[in-house]
Design a protein around this motif. Sequence first.
Motif, PDB file in Angstrom:
ATOM      1  N   THR A  73       0.845  -1.184   0.000  1.00 10.32           N
ATOM      2  CA  THR A  73       0.000   0.000   0.000  1.00 10.32           C
ATOM      3  C   THR A  73       0.884   1.239   0.000  1.00 10.32           C
ATOM      4  O   THR A  73       2.019   1.199   0.436  1.00 10.32           O
TER       5      THR A  73
ATOM      6  N   MET B  33      -7.298   0.770   7.888  1.00 11.89           N
ATOM      7  CA  MET B  33      -7.703  -0.635   7.937  1.00 11.89           C
ATOM      8  C   MET B  33      -6.616  -1.520   8.538  1.00 11.89           C
ATOM      9  O   MET B  33      -6.904  -2.462   9.278  1.00 11.89           O
ATOM     10  N   VAL B  85      -7.990  -8.954   1.392  1.00 11.76           N
ATOM     11  CA  VAL B  85      -9.135  -8.056   1.161  1.00 11.76           C
ATOM     12  C   VAL B  85      -8.672  -6.602   1.197  1.00 11.76           C
ATOM     13  O   VAL B  85      -9.086  -5.775   0.366  1.00 11.76           O
ATOM     14  N   ILE B  86      -7.769  -6.293   2.157  1.00 10.57           N
ATOM     15  CA  ILE B  86      -7.281  -4.916   2.266  1.00 10.57           C
ATOM     16  C   ILE B  86      -6.514  -4.523   1.007  1.00 10.57           C
ATOM     17  O   ILE B  86      -6.659  -3.412   0.487  1.00 10.57           O
ATOM     18  N   ASN B  88      -7.008  -5.685  -1.997  1.00 10.37           N
ATOM     19  CA  ASN B  88      -7.953  -5.444  -3.080  1.00 10.37           C
ATOM     20  C   ASN B  88      -8.668  -4.109  -2.907  1.00 10.37           C
ATOM     21  O   ASN B  88      -8.865  -3.378  -3.884  1.00 10.37           O
ATOM     22  N   VAL B  89      -9.050  -3.799  -1.660  1.00  6.66           N
ATOM     23  CA  VAL B  89      -9.731  -2.520  -1.410  1.00  6.66           C
ATOM     24  C   VAL B  89      -8.803  -1.366  -1.734  1.00  6.66           C
ATOM     25  O   VAL B  89      -9.210  -0.358  -2.321  1.00  6.66           O
ATOM     26  N   HIS B  92      -8.669  -0.822  -5.345  1.00  7.17           N
ATOM     27  CA  HIS B  92      -9.901  -0.249  -5.873  1.00  7.17           C
ATOM     28  C   HIS B  92     -10.031   1.223  -5.505  1.00  7.17           C
ATOM     29  O   HIS B  92     -10.397   2.051  -6.328  1.00  7.17           O
ATOM     30  N   ASN B  93      -9.721   1.549  -4.231  1.00  5.24           N
ATOM     31  CA  ASN B  93     -10.016   2.889  -3.721  1.00  5.24           C
ATOM     32  C   ASN B  93      -8.821   3.815  -3.680  1.00  5.24           C
ATOM     33  O   ASN B  93      -8.964   5.002  -3.466  1.00  5.24           O
ATOM     34  N   ASN B 100     -13.923   5.490   3.305  1.00  3.60           N
ATOM     35  CA  ASN B 100     -14.156   5.401   1.867  1.00  3.60           C
ATOM     36  C   ASN B 100     -14.961   4.169   1.486  1.00  3.60           C
ATOM     37  O   ASN B 100     -15.436   4.066   0.368  1.00  3.60           O
ATOM     38  N   LEU B 101     -15.093   3.239   2.430  1.00  2.00           N
ATOM     39  CA  LEU B 101     -15.841   2.024   2.113  1.00  2.00           C
ATOM     40  C   LEU B 101     -17.335   2.277   2.068  1.00  2.00           C
ATOM     41  O   LEU B 101     -18.094   1.427   1.628  1.00  2.00           O
ATOM     42  N   LEU B 104     -19.328   1.929  -1.169  1.00  2.00           N
ATOM     43  CA  LEU B 104     -19.533   0.632  -1.808  1.00  2.00           C
ATOM     44  C   LEU B 104     -21.015   0.389  -2.042  1.00  2.00           C
ATOM     45  O   LEU B 104     -21.869   0.808  -1.272  1.00  2.00           O
TER      46      LEU B 104
END
Lengths: 162, 106, 110
Positions: A73, B33, B85-86, B88-89, B92-93, B100-101, B104
Amino acid sequence: MYIDLVLLSLLTFFSIWAVMRGTLLRAAIALALVSIILSIIMFRLGSALAAVFELSVCAGFITVLFMSVISLTKPMNYVETMEMTKGRIKRFWYLPVIVLLFLAGLFFLNIPVHFKAQNIVSLANERAVLWNLRQFDLFGQVVVLLLGVFGIVILIKSRFEE
Amino acid sequence: MAIDNAALMKLILIFVPLLFIIGFFCIIITHNMIRALIGLEILTKAVTLLLVFAGYITGNMPFAQPLVITLIIIEVVIIAVTAGVILNVFKHNKSLDVRNLRTLKG
Amino acid sequence: MIDKLLFIPPLAFILILTVSFILSAISSKLAFKTKDQSDEKKSCYACGEDIPKHRMQPEYTQFFHFAFFFTVMHVFVLIIACVPKLSIGFGNIALFFLVALSGLLILFRD
């Protein structure tokens, strides 16, 4: 006794550090330290096998996973980091206060301690218990691990398809 | 290993709730997250400590250890899948913020 | 007495840690510092062109894949390493091993 007190205080201190630390990388390292201290406590309480699991899995591999996620990230630049740190301190500063208050409260509360030691089976070896008495636990563990495998495969597949 | 049982009991019964408080606080307050994941990990550490301590105090350590091992394995899987999952999020974001979720859908 | 005391591992570790911290503190005191901490001082090229700042971001997705693979393998190996000395049913271990192997194969199919 005193060494237990020191270890437990270090455990609490490092977990507070992991929560309040600005950089995520340092927070992950603090979490690894929490795992290491917890495994020392487990060794002292006589659960060597679980302590080995804790030390090698939680302090080793979970830290590597955290590191990989943090490196994947985007890190913020300097100015953003400083602003974030200010905001975080504003949000988090009362955590040590709460912890100290609870510590004082629990210390003066005199929790009633009425547990009795009951040696049901002292002959059993933990390995024998794991493989003979708790075979269905092993089954559950394997199912959970397969679940994780499928989850990761699906997640990474969906990334590649994009 | 001569540990004073009653004093140790009091000590651990004081420190386990503290770990719970730290973990809950982290999960409730933070917007990041990964930091929420760290809070979850601290909660699991508290549970591990409590289980080991229960096994020690009742003298059934061989029965407590497989439970702790199961807990550790479940923890590993949870952390790994949540990390995926983090990732992928984030892809995406482009941000790790939980707020920001809310955009969705579905 | 003291020479025996020095060989206790935690004590030796703490001593070495203290000494290295003291050394680090002394050397950071001694290190040459300038008051000029401006951006020009920190930039890569002091003369001439300005390179655009871009952070190297190689594709680490595969690394995550590998890390998870090794975590799962590690857990499986640790559980198999806990097999007690007293002989238990061999089929049990074989079943566990097969399931573990199939999981790893699924993870590394491609």
